[in-house]
Write an enzyme that holds these catalytic residues in place. Structure first.
Site, PDB file in Angstrom:
ATOM      1  N   LYS A 184       0.846  -1.206   0.000  1.00  0.00           N
ATOM      2  CA  LYS A 184       0.000   0.000   0.000  1.00  0.00           C
ATOM      3  C   LYS A 184       0.881   1.256   0.000  1.00  0.00           C
ATOM      4  O   LYS A 184       2.093   1.157   0.004  1.00  0.00           O
ATOM      5  CB  LYS A 184      -0.960  -0.033   1.182  1.00  0.00           C
ATOM      6  CG  LYS A 184      -1.913  -1.248   1.140  1.00  0.00           C
ATOM      7  CD  LYS A 184      -2.848  -1.244  -0.076  1.00  0.00           C
ATOM      8  CE  LYS A 184      -3.437  -2.592  -0.406  1.00  0.00           C
ATOM      9  NZ  LYS A 184      -4.485  -3.072   0.441  1.00  0.00           N
TER      10      LYS A 184
HETATM   11  C1  LIG Z   1      -5.583  -4.164   0.674  1.00  0.00           C
HETATM   12  C2  LIG Z   1      -7.040  -3.881   0.697  1.00  0.00           C
HETATM   13  C3  LIG Z   1      -7.852  -4.246   1.784  1.00  0.00           C
HETATM   14  C4  LIG Z   1      -7.355  -5.083   2.925  1.00  0.00           C
HETATM   15  O1  LIG Z   1      -6.266  -4.535   3.577  1.00  0.00           O
HETATM   16  P1  LIG Z   1      -5.490  -5.416   4.672  1.00  0.00           P
HETATM   17  O2  LIG Z   1      -4.735  -4.374   5.462  1.00  0.00           O
HETATM   18  O3  LIG Z   1      -4.600  -6.342   3.930  1.00  0.00           O
HETATM   19  O4  LIG Z   1      -6.507  -6.115   5.485  1.00  0.00           O
HETATM   20  C5  LIG Z   1      -9.179  -3.871   1.765  1.00  0.00           C
HETATM   21  N1  LIG Z   1      -9.696  -3.181   0.734  1.00  0.00           N
HETATM   22  C6  LIG Z   1      -8.962  -2.841  -0.340  1.00  0.00           C
HETATM   23  C7  LIG Z   1      -9.603  -2.067  -1.443  1.00  0.00           C
HETATM   24  C8  LIG Z   1      -7.612  -3.191  -0.406  1.00  0.00           C
HETATM   25  O5  LIG Z   1      -6.882  -2.871  -1.481  1.00  0.00           O
END
Ligand SMILES: *Cc1c(COP(=O)(O)O)cnc(C)c1O
Length: 382
Positions: A184
């Site tokens: 991210k």
């Molecule tokens: C990565 C992601 C999540 C989940 O994030 P985590 O921290 O891995 O639980 C949820 N929604 C979207 C759109 C994502 O890209």
């Protein structure tokens, strides 16, 4: 030296992050403690939000927000079919039923007109996802929510830097949920955070994240007197640790530099692919800040002369890793059997899910890696 494979979504970790983790290990306090508290304050300040509750993932953040919003058995929550499975899994874990509203194919975000068509007397919340970092139409979504007395939970996993008409994403609805997963816009290893304007909601979220205990365990431990804790509701085990917060504290400070570097790569791609038979990401409208989390191109076989799978394979042979964000949720067997979803019910999300490819856009990419990616894309559609 043989050329190195370019991995999709590599994080950028500096010496400060590494030293802070070592300091945390040496401090004797590696669980939820002072660094998590500082991380919450600094993230809230960065986003101009009064309250922030750190948790161990965005999935946990979404689940807890739904619970704190009072969503449960018999309720429906409307979301987008073009998102990660975690978005709907959180709704299901809260006991509610996810309902999909198709996207606007240009922005790839949930279409407010489609939301209106999916409203029922059981609808209790809207869960927009700011796809790739482009904000959803929050004015229209807010109007629908007010009219029908719905909670709004923003999935901001792509949207740390996103702003909509001067408001930071995650501070527009009732809850804003962020991800600090390694690929991210910033990372804590694993982690997430929830923003809310309500002190009562923040308290409830904090308790729910730690078994439903009435007091934070770490406050209890640092208090010189012995203190009993009381469990006031059946909570979850979703707390962030100081080891993770140690990484995040330094990543927050680098967010602007990361964003500027991704914007530079984004603009380079836009210029380099202008003449190719690919659909490039849409431009952000006036008054909107795009977080530039994903650079997605659409590969339509009839136009590009290559289909999506061969395009991915061709980049892979040229040592360029890619991502797919996302196959339409209605393509997955578990949701088909639970809810009877069919891809053809969401024509825009399913077409895009079958054509989309995300190119690497990490701030840690060197100029020469960016050139490698550009050549690989050009050679693949030539
Ligand atoms: C990565 C992601 C999540 C989940 O994030 P985590 O921290 O891995 O639980 C949820 N929604 C979207 C759109 C994502 O890209």
């Amino acid at each position: 030296m043989s050329p190195k494979r370019i991995i999709f979504g590599t994080p950028s970790i500096g010496d400060e992050e590494i030293e802070e983790v070592i300091d945390t290990l040496r401090s004797g306090w590696i669980g939820t403690g002072p660094r998590v508290a500082r991380f919450e304050r600094e993230f809230a300040a960065h986003k101009r939000s009064p309250y922030a509750v750190a948790v161990n993932s965005c999935t946990a953040a979404l689940h807890l927000s739904l619970v704190a919003a009072g969503i449960g058995e018999g309720d429906e929550v409307i979301t987008t079919p073009l998102t990660f499975c975690a978005t709907v899994n959180a709704i299901i874990h809260a006991g509610a039923r996810p309902v999909l509203a198709d996207i606007d194919p240009r922005t790839m975000n949930i279409d407010p007109e489609q939301i209106e068509r999916k409203l029922t007397p059981r609808t209790k919340a809207l869960l927009p996802v700011h796809f790739a970092g482009l904000p959803c139409e929050m004015d229209a979504i807010g109007r629908i929510a007010t009219q029908h007395n719905l909670k709004v939970i923003e999935d901001c996993a792509h949207a740390i830097e996103t702003e909509y008409r001067g408001q930071p994403a995650g501070c527009i609805g009732d809850f804003g949920c962020f991800s600090f997963y390694p690929n991210k816009n910033m990372t804590t290893g694993e982690g997430g955070i929830i923003l809310t304007r309500s002190e009562a909601d923040a308290e409830r979220l904090r308790s729910l994240a730690l078994h439903g205990m009435s007091k934070d365990a770490w406050k209890r431990f640092i208090d010189p007197r012995f203190r009993h804790y009381l469990v006031t509701e059946v909570g979850y085990k979703y707390n962030m640790t100081d080891l993770n917060a140690a990484i995040g504290l330094h990543q927050i400070r680098r967010l602007d530099d990361f964003w500027r570097r991704r914007t530079e790569i984004w603009n380079t791609y836009d210029r380099a692919f202008e003449d190719l038979p690919l659909v490039l990401p849409t431009r952000a409208a006036e008054g909107v800040k795009h977080a530039r989390h994903l650079y997605t191109v659409l590969v339509d076989r009839d136009r590009a002369g290559i289909d999506r799978e061969d395009f991915i394979e061709s980049l892979n042979r040229r040592l360029v890793g890619t991502g797919v964000h996302y196959l339409c949720l209605a393509e997955h067997p578990v949701y088909q059997s639970l809810f009877g979803w069919r891809a053809s019910d969401f024509p825009h999300a399913s077409r895009i899910g079958r054509q989309t490819v995300s190119l690497p856009i990490s701030p840690s990419l060197s100029d020469s890696e960016v050139s490698t990616i550009i050549s690989a894309v050009r050679e693949s559609v030539a």
